[in-house]
Design a protein around this motif. Structure first.
Motif, PDB file in Angstrom:
ATOM      1  N   TYR A 190       0.837  -1.050   0.202  1.00 50.41           N
ATOM      2  CA  TYR A 190       0.069  -0.062  -0.137  1.00 50.41           C
ATOM      3  C   TYR A 190       0.755   1.463  -0.075  1.00 50.41           C
ATOM      4  O   TYR A 190       1.590   1.609   0.781  1.00 50.41           O
ATOM      5  CB  TYR A 190      -0.758   0.108   1.037  1.00 50.41           C
ATOM      6  N   MET A 191       0.999   1.828  -0.998  1.00 49.62           N
ATOM      7  CA  MET A 191       1.821   3.143  -1.225  1.00 49.62           C
ATOM      8  C   MET A 191       1.320   4.348  -0.446  1.00 49.62           C
ATOM      9  O   MET A 191       2.247   5.029   0.086  1.00 49.62           O
ATOM     10  CB  MET A 191       1.747   3.552  -2.585  1.00 49.62           C
ATOM     11  N   ASP A 192       0.023   4.450  -0.190  1.00 50.14           N
ATOM     12  CA  ASP A 192      -0.345   5.674   0.942  1.00 50.14           C
ATOM     13  C   ASP A 192       0.004   5.374   2.366  1.00 50.14           C
ATOM     14  O   ASP A 192       0.419   6.026   2.911  1.00 50.14           O
ATOM     15  CB  ASP A 192      -1.943   5.564   0.760  1.00 50.14           C
ATOM     16  N   PRO A 215       9.635   9.706   1.545  1.00 50.10           N
ATOM     17  CA  PRO A 215       8.622   9.748   0.557  1.00 50.10           C
ATOM     18  C   PRO A 215       8.416  10.981  -0.059  1.00 50.10           C
ATOM     19  O   PRO A 215       8.180  10.946  -1.479  1.00 50.10           O
ATOM     20  CB  PRO A 215       7.384   9.395   1.276  1.00 50.10           C
ATOM     21  N   ASP A 216       8.618  11.949   0.623  1.00 47.39           N
ATOM     22  CA  ASP A 216       8.544  13.251   0.139  1.00 47.39           C
ATOM     23  C   ASP A 216       9.760  13.551  -1.091  1.00 47.39           C
ATOM     24  O   ASP A 216       9.376  14.446  -1.998  1.00 47.39           O
ATOM     25  CB  ASP A 216       8.760  14.600   1.015  1.00 47.39           C
ATOM     26  N   LYS A 217      10.880  13.571  -0.862  1.00 50.00           N
ATOM     27  CA  LYS A 217      11.904  13.565  -1.912  1.00 50.00           C
ATOM     28  C   LYS A 217      11.777  12.714  -3.040  1.00 50.00           C
ATOM     29  O   LYS A 217      11.585  13.411  -4.261  1.00 50.00           O
ATOM     30  CB  LYS A 217      13.357  13.176  -1.120  1.00 50.00           C
ATOM     31  N   MET A 218      11.137  11.415  -2.835  1.00 50.72           N
ATOM     32  CA  MET A 218      10.783  10.925  -4.083  1.00 50.72           C
ATOM     33  C   MET A 218       9.739  11.395  -5.011  1.00 50.72           C
ATOM     34  O   MET A 218       9.701  11.342  -6.034  1.00 50.72           O
ATOM     35  CB  MET A 218       9.973   9.217  -3.709  1.00 50.72           C
ATOM     36  N   ILE A 219       8.627  11.923  -4.137  1.00 50.15           N
ATOM     37  CA  ILE A 219       7.715  12.605  -5.043  1.00 50.15           C
ATOM     38  C   ILE A 219       8.097  14.013  -5.523  1.00 50.15           C
ATOM     39  O   ILE A 219       7.535  13.992  -6.845  1.00 50.15           O
ATOM     40  CB  ILE A 219       6.198  12.692  -4.003  1.00 50.15           C
ATOM     41  N   ASP A 220       8.628  14.634  -4.917  1.00 61.61           N
ATOM     42  CA  ASP A 220       9.212  15.979  -5.520  1.00 61.61           C
ATOM     43  C   ASP A 220      10.296  15.594  -6.818  1.00 61.61           C
ATOM     44  O   ASP A 220      10.113  16.191  -7.630  1.00 61.61           O
ATOM     45  CB  ASP A 220      10.156  16.795  -4.412  1.00 61.61           C
ATOM     46  N   ILE A 223       7.804  14.955  -9.614  1.00 58.59           N
ATOM     47  CA  ILE A 223       7.220  16.106 -10.290  1.00 58.59           C
ATOM     48  C   ILE A 223       8.179  16.709 -10.892  1.00 58.59           C
ATOM     49  O   ILE A 223       8.068  17.270 -11.956  1.00 58.59           O
ATOM     50  CB  ILE A 223       6.708  16.856  -8.858  1.00 58.59           C
ATOM     51  N   ALA A 224       9.529  16.905 -10.613  1.00 59.20           N
ATOM     52  CA  ALA A 224      10.540  17.687 -11.175  1.00 59.20           C
ATOM     53  C   ALA A 224      10.699  17.293 -12.670  1.00 59.20           C
ATOM     54  O   ALA A 224      11.451  17.919 -13.477  1.00 59.20           O
ATOM     55  CB  ALA A 224      11.721  17.779 -10.296  1.00 59.20           C
ATOM     56  N   THR A 225      10.421  15.954 -12.832  1.00 55.60           N
ATOM     57  CA  THR A 225      10.636  15.381 -14.235  1.00 55.60           C
ATOM     58  C   THR A 225       9.541  16.008 -15.244  1.00 55.60           C
ATOM     59  O   THR A 225       9.447  15.476 -16.433  1.00 55.60           O
ATOM     60  CB  THR A 225      10.668  13.753 -14.415  1.00 55.60           C
ATOM     61  N   GLY A 226       8.504  16.536 -14.676  1.00 59.64           N
ATOM     62  CA  GLY A 226       7.298  17.096 -15.495  1.00 59.64           C
ATOM     63  C   GLY A 226       5.959  16.155 -15.145  1.00 59.64           C
ATOM     64  O   GLY A 226       5.166  16.361 -15.881  1.00 59.64           O
ATOM     65  N   PHE A 227       6.189  15.015 -14.539  1.00 60.11           N
ATOM     66  CA  PHE A 227       5.267  14.052 -14.492  1.00 60.11           C
ATOM     67  C   PHE A 227       3.943  15.022 -13.506  1.00 60.11           C
ATOM     68  O   PHE A 227       4.130  15.854 -12.776  1.00 60.11           O
ATOM     69  CB  PHE A 227       5.588  12.996 -13.512  1.00 60.11           C
ATOM     70  N   GLU A 228       2.805  14.416 -14.322  1.00 60.57           N
ATOM     71  CA  GLU A 228       1.283  14.971 -13.671  1.00 60.57           C
ATOM     72  C   GLU A 228       0.234  14.009 -13.758  1.00 60.57           C
ATOM     73  O   GLU A 228       0.397  13.028 -14.759  1.00 60.57           O
ATOM     74  CB  GLU A 228       1.030  16.323 -14.561  1.00 60.57           C
ATOM     75  N   ARG A 229      -0.443  13.857 -12.506  1.00 60.02           N
ATOM     76  CA  ARG A 229      -1.376  12.781 -12.616  1.00 60.02           C
ATOM     77  C   ARG A 229      -2.669  13.230 -13.721  1.00 60.02           C
ATOM     78  O   ARG A 229      -2.692  14.650 -13.651  1.00 60.02           O
ATOM     79  CB  ARG A 229      -1.949  12.930 -11.130  1.00 60.02           C
ATOM     80  N   PRO A 230      -2.932  12.313 -14.063  1.00 59.73           N
ATOM     81  CA  PRO A 230      -4.188  12.718 -15.177  1.00 59.73           C
ATOM     82  C   PRO A 230      -5.464  13.421 -14.611  1.00 59.73           C
ATOM     83  O   PRO A 230      -6.120  13.960 -15.264  1.00 59.73           O
ATOM     84  CB  PRO A 230      -4.586  11.342 -15.713  1.00 59.73           C
ATOM     85  N   LYS A 231      -5.544  13.084 -13.258  1.00 64.14           N
ATOM     86  CA  LYS A 231      -6.764  13.382 -12.553  1.00 64.14           C
ATOM     87  C   LYS A 231      -6.376  14.259 -11.473  1.00 64.14           C
ATOM     88  O   LYS A 231      -5.298  14.088 -10.743  1.00 64.14           O
ATOM     89  CB  LYS A 231      -7.501  12.383 -11.960  1.00 64.14           C
ATOM     90  N   GLN A 232      -7.104  15.489 -11.145  1.00 63.95           N
ATOM     91  CA  GLN A 232      -6.836  16.531 -10.023  1.00 63.95           C
ATOM     92  C   GLN A 232      -6.810  15.678  -8.757  1.00 63.95           C
ATOM     93  O   GLN A 232      -7.636  15.182  -8.287  1.00 63.95           O
ATOM     94  CB  GLN A 232      -7.646  17.695 -10.336  1.00 63.95           C
TER      95      GLN A 232
END
Length: 253
Positions: A190-192, A215-220, A223-232
């Motif tokens: 469970y990633m959450d 976890p925060d560093k991995m997510i940041d 995001i820095a690669t330009g990744f965006e979730r398809p849903k808000q």
């Protein structure tokens, strides 16, 4: 300065020609919740079993609280607690009887009721293990890892199959154990859960560690690669809705 309580250096585990763990290195710091994540077959269970002295390594070195697993496996066993995915408790024994059994195995004299209070099971002290709900069984399983007052506990997918209340309450218990000074090593799919609980995470795949950070560093970094979730992404999720509507109290049956 943070104290290293586990040091893994160039760890290798082969099964014949198959390389399950491919020369991995990492440290775990005292007092943190450390997640070892990865898909099935990534090598994380093998890695943990080696650290727990349950499996022989092929090469490399592992130190637990300064103890070499090759030279001091018995001493390491005295300072760790291991909770497995399925625990083979005698189904006909009460929780008090089971704790007293573990007391004998560890040569300890832990008061069963005091221990059960730590995991909110004191009212079930006369119950047999086979009578417990899924959440209760998991909490009792974690309680048994604390009998020898370990410096480190290993939790293998502790919330698998639990309802949202039981899962959130187990998170609180894990944090409380960490806050009381015990280092926690956890695996989960469970990633959450990993994001909520872990101070740092190592992600394994195909026998190698491919990322190690908070976890925060991995997510940041993603995001820095330009990744965006398809849903808000909203400020809450469906599990939050469920908990808000039904309450946080455990519904043990």
């Amino acid at each position: 300065m943070e104290n290293k309580i586990i040091t893994v250096k160039d760890l290798v585990k082969n099964y014949g020609e198959f390389k399950a763990v491919k020369s991995i290195s990492f440290d775990v710091y005292e007092g943190e919740i450390f997640g070892l994540l990865g898909p099935n077959g990534a090598g994380k269970s093998t890695t943990l079993e080696i650290i727990e002295t349950l499996r022989q390594k092929t090469s490399g070195s592992v130190f637990v609280n300064g103890l070499d697993i090759d030279k001091n496996p018995d001493e390491i066993k005295k300072i760790i607690g291991v909770q497995l995915q399925t625990s083979g408790f005698y189904p006909g024994l009460t929780l008090v009887e089971l704790i007293n059994l573990f007391n004998g195995l560890y040569n300890k004299k832990v008061d069963p009721i005091t221990l059960l209070k730590k995991v909110n099971l004191e009212d079930k002290y006369k119950s047999k293990s086979k009578e417990l709900s899924g959440g209760q069984k998991q909490r009792f399983s974690i309680a048994t890892t604390l009998i020898n007052d370990p410096k480190i506990i290993f939790l293998d997918e502790p919330t698998t199959g639990l309802d949202p209340q039981a899962r959130r309450n187990l998170w609180d218990l894990i944090r409380e154990i960490r806050d009381n000074g015990t280092t926690v090593i956890i695996t989960t799919h469970y990633m959450d859960e990993a994001e909520q609980l872990c101070d740092r995470i190592a992600i394994m795949d195909k026998g190698q560690i491919i990322k190690l950070a908070s976890p925060d560093k991995m997510i940041d970094d993603l995001i820095a690669t330009g990744f965006e979730r398809p849903k808000q992404v909203k400020a809450a999720n469906l599990e939050d809705v469920f908990i808000n509507l039904t309450g946080r109290e455990m519904r043990d049956e």
